[in-house]
Design a protein around this motif. Structure first.
Motif, PDB file in Angstrom:
ATOM      1  N   GLN A 295     -12.555  13.085   9.594  1.00 38.56           N
ATOM      2  CA  GLN A 295     -13.184  12.358   8.496  1.00 38.56           C
ATOM      3  C   GLN A 295     -14.632  12.798   8.261  1.00 38.56           C
ATOM      4  O   GLN A 295     -15.075  12.932   7.116  1.00 38.56           O
TER       5      GLN A 295
ATOM      6  N   PHE B 271       0.178   5.510   0.933  1.00 38.49           N
ATOM      7  CA  PHE B 271      -0.816   6.436   1.495  1.00 38.49           C
ATOM      8  C   PHE B 271      -2.018   5.661   2.038  1.00 38.49           C
ATOM      9  O   PHE B 271      -3.139   6.163   2.062  1.00 38.49           O
ATOM     10  N   ASP B 272      -1.790   4.401   2.443  1.00 31.58           N
ATOM     11  CA  ASP B 272      -2.865   3.530   2.921  1.00 31.58           C
ATOM     12  C   ASP B 272      -3.943   3.301   1.863  1.00 31.58           C
ATOM     13  O   ASP B 272      -5.101   3.032   2.184  1.00 31.58           O
TER      14      ASP B 272
ATOM     15  N   TYR C 259       0.178  14.962   1.414  1.00 30.23           N
ATOM     16  CA  TYR C 259      -0.332  13.893   2.266  1.00 30.23           C
ATOM     17  C   TYR C 259      -0.062  14.243   3.715  1.00 30.23           C
ATOM     18  O   TYR C 259       1.044  14.635   4.079  1.00 30.23           O
TER      19      TYR C 259
ATOM     20  N   ASN D 281     -10.138   8.832  12.038  1.00 31.73           N
ATOM     21  CA  ASN D 281      -9.641  10.178  11.773  1.00 31.73           C
ATOM     22  C   ASN D 281     -10.694  11.174  12.237  1.00 31.73           C
ATOM     23  O   ASN D 281     -11.841  11.131  11.821  1.00 31.73           O
TER      24      ASN D 281
ATOM     25  N   ARG E 286      -8.735   4.559   8.412  1.00 28.17           N
ATOM     26  CA  ARG E 286      -8.336   4.673   9.806  1.00 28.17           C
ATOM     27  C   ARG E 286      -9.223   5.669  10.546  1.00 28.17           C
ATOM     28  O   ARG E 286      -9.864   6.524   9.952  1.00 28.17           O
TER      29      ARG E 286
ATOM     30  N   VAL F 102      -9.685  10.208   2.189  1.00 28.60           N
ATOM     31  CA  VAL F 102      -9.373   9.822   3.558  1.00 28.60           C
ATOM     32  C   VAL F 102      -9.412   8.307   3.652  1.00 28.60           C
ATOM     33  O   VAL F 102     -10.355   7.675   3.170  1.00 28.60           O
ATOM     34  N   ASN F 103      -8.394   7.715   4.275  1.00 24.42           N
ATOM     35  CA  ASN F 103      -8.369   6.257   4.372  1.00 24.42           C
ATOM     36  C   ASN F 103      -9.326   5.777   5.464  1.00 24.42           C
ATOM     37  O   ASN F 103     -10.043   6.560   6.083  1.00 24.42           O
TER      38      ASN F 103
ATOM     39  N   LYS G  89       0.842  -1.186   0.000  1.00 19.37           N
ATOM     40  CA  LYS G  89       0.000   0.000   0.000  1.00 19.37           C
ATOM     41  C   LYS G  89       0.878   1.237   0.000  1.00 19.37           C
ATOM     42  O   LYS G  89       2.015   1.205   0.458  1.00 19.37           O
TER      43      LYS G  89
ATOM     44  N   ASN H 146      -1.703  13.228   7.894  1.00 23.17           N
ATOM     45  CA  ASN H 146      -2.722  12.668   8.799  1.00 23.17           C
ATOM     46  C   ASN H 146      -3.701  11.738   8.100  1.00 23.17           C
ATOM     47  O   ASN H 146      -4.920  11.864   8.242  1.00 23.17           O
ATOM     48  N   ASN H 147      -3.162  10.821   7.329  1.00 21.75           N
ATOM     49  CA  ASN H 147      -3.963   9.797   6.646  1.00 21.75           C
ATOM     50  C   ASN H 147      -4.902  10.358   5.591  1.00 21.75           C
ATOM     51  O   ASN H 147      -5.835   9.684   5.165  1.00 21.75           O
ATOM     52  N   SER H 148      -4.680  11.589   5.185  1.00 19.75           N
ATOM     53  CA  SER H 148      -5.527  12.201   4.167  1.00 19.75           C
ATOM     54  C   SER H 148      -4.681  12.613   2.980  1.00 19.75           C
ATOM     55  O   SER H 148      -3.670  13.297   3.139  1.00 19.75           O
TER      56      SER H 148
END
Length: 414
Positions: free
Chosen positions: A269, A209-210, A243, A266, A264, A261-262, A207, A245-247
């Motif tokens: 989100q 960026f998740d 990229y 957040n 996880r 947004v992944n 993967k 914070n998972n975004s």
């Protein structure tokens, strides 16, 4: 870095040529022109003759972007990525000419209204440079400043540099970036006119960026991966991304800013808009912090978008101009300077307060050519980062205003 003081060096070239891309690695600055790559180790500069390293890049080609990182396996090796376009309209090789039926009706970089003949080839070349062979021609006694390639340009040793691999692309290469994964491993990320991001890596990946990826080709060295879901989520060519914070934040050519947004947990989100539409193509984009992003547009607007209250605030606007680049400089007092580069040969600086989400105007600087990039780099090892300004035709190294540092030290010594 707060304001400009004096120019330490200005590197120009001995024939008119555009400068398209710049990358900094440790104490090296890599610069690409129309079809050459140069490396600067202040104050010296020399050519990396990529057109003769293993795989020839023709003089009819045009380099789009470059980037570099230190090898994941041999620390005295430097990995150089080069994307370029090759004009095949005059070479008579009909096997290289292919047709493409482009169905998207948006005014994309690659879109046409009807079936056309493609008279260009697109490539991504990956080179390995031997660091020990760079700048061998300069003696320790020769430390005079060289402000022109004509006096300082020397060709690197070809024996210790080589082309590792090349990829023929079916899309126009746009921006080439370096990302760090698995702690300290480096990979190439290339945005393209096919509404996707492409990864090139010499380590195996599951993967990025998740987000799920798929292996496009199996090779012995670098593997090309494509993101599976992006083409269905993005309706325009990706001109820039960031990229945090998972975004994943995408700047699109069809005026959209896209948030992905992944899965996880957040906190943002539920607050994030999946996309926002502005008034022109998005040329550059950056996260200011966890709750704010700064957006540059081709119509001369720079805006700050708040991810919590979904408000957008335009801090700079000039008609008949284009925002070419953004640079952020953070300070310990919870403020950030936003450097705005424009095609109208200006750099405008705003200070953004990260606590109050407010900005104030500071300076405007004027140059001789359009601004292509703004960077900081400690060229002379004095402990203070110089300001690197990449324009259409030259590279300027500028000393920041040292009065600010002096006042800061005085306050510490009181």
């Amino acid at each position: 870095m707060s304001s400009f003081s004096e120019s330490l060096s200005c590197y120009s070239f001995h024939f008119p040529t555009n400068i398209y891309s710049l990358s900094i690695l440790d104490n090296y600055i890599f610069i690409s022109t129309t079809n050459n790559v140069y490396i600067l180790k202040y104050p010296y500069i020399e050519e990396i003759p990529i057109y003769t390293l293993g795989k020839r890049i023709s003089m009819d080609s045009q380099i789009i972007s470059i980037n570099v990182y230190r090898s994941n396996f041999e620390k005295n090796k430097i990995i150089l990525g080069v994307t370029f376009i090759e004009d095949i309209s005059n070479n008579g090789n009909l096997n290289e000419i292919h047709t493409s039926n482009l169905e998207n009706t948006n005014k994309e970089v690659e879109d046409l209204e009807e079936e056309t003949i493609n008279l260009e080839n697109y490539y991504f070349y990956i080179y390995q440079l031997d660091e020990d062979s760079l700048f061998l021609q300069y003696s320790l006694q020769n430390n005079s400043l060289q402000n022109s390639l004509q006096n300082s340009l020397q060709q690197s040793s070809l024996d210790n540099h080589k082309c590792l691999q090349y990829f023929k692309l079916n899309y126009i290469p746009l921006k080439l970036k370096i990302e760090t994964i698995n702690g300290n491993k480096k990979i190439f990320i290339l945005s393209g006119s096919d509404k996707n991001l492409h990864c090139f890596s010499d380590i195996y990946l599951l993967k990025i960026f998740d987000l799920p990826i798929i292996q496009k080709k199996f090779t012995n060295l670098f593997i090309e991966y494509d993101f599976i879901t992006l083409p269905n989520l993005v309706s325009g060519s990706i001109l820039d991304y960031d990229y945090n914070n998972n975004s994943l934040l995408l700047a699109c050519q069809n005026n959209f800013v896209k948030f992905i947004v992944n899965n996880r947990d957040n906190t943002l989100q539920n607050s994030l808009n999946k996309e926002i539409m502005l008034n022109s193509p998005i040329t550059c984009i950056k996260y200011l912090n966890d709750t704010n992003i700064v957006i540059g547009e081709s119509n001369g607007n720079v805006s700050i978008y708040n991810l919590l209250n979904l408000e957008i605030n335009t801090i700079y606007s000039e008609m008949n101009d284009c925002i070419t680049c953004l640079y952020l400089e953070y300070y310990k007092n919870n403020t950030c300077d936003i450097y705005i580069g424009t095609y109208n040969k200006k750099i405008i600086i705003y200070n953004f307060n990260l606590l109050t989400n407010t900005s104030i105007y500071k300076y405007t600087y004027y140059f001789d050519y359009p601004i292509y990039g703004i960077y900081t780099f400690d060229c002379n090892n004095d402990g203070i980062k110089e300001i690197i300004i990449l324009t259409m035709y030259n590279l300027q190294i500028i000393q920041p205003n040292l009065d600010i540092y002096c006042n800061y030290l005085k306050c510490l010594l009181k």
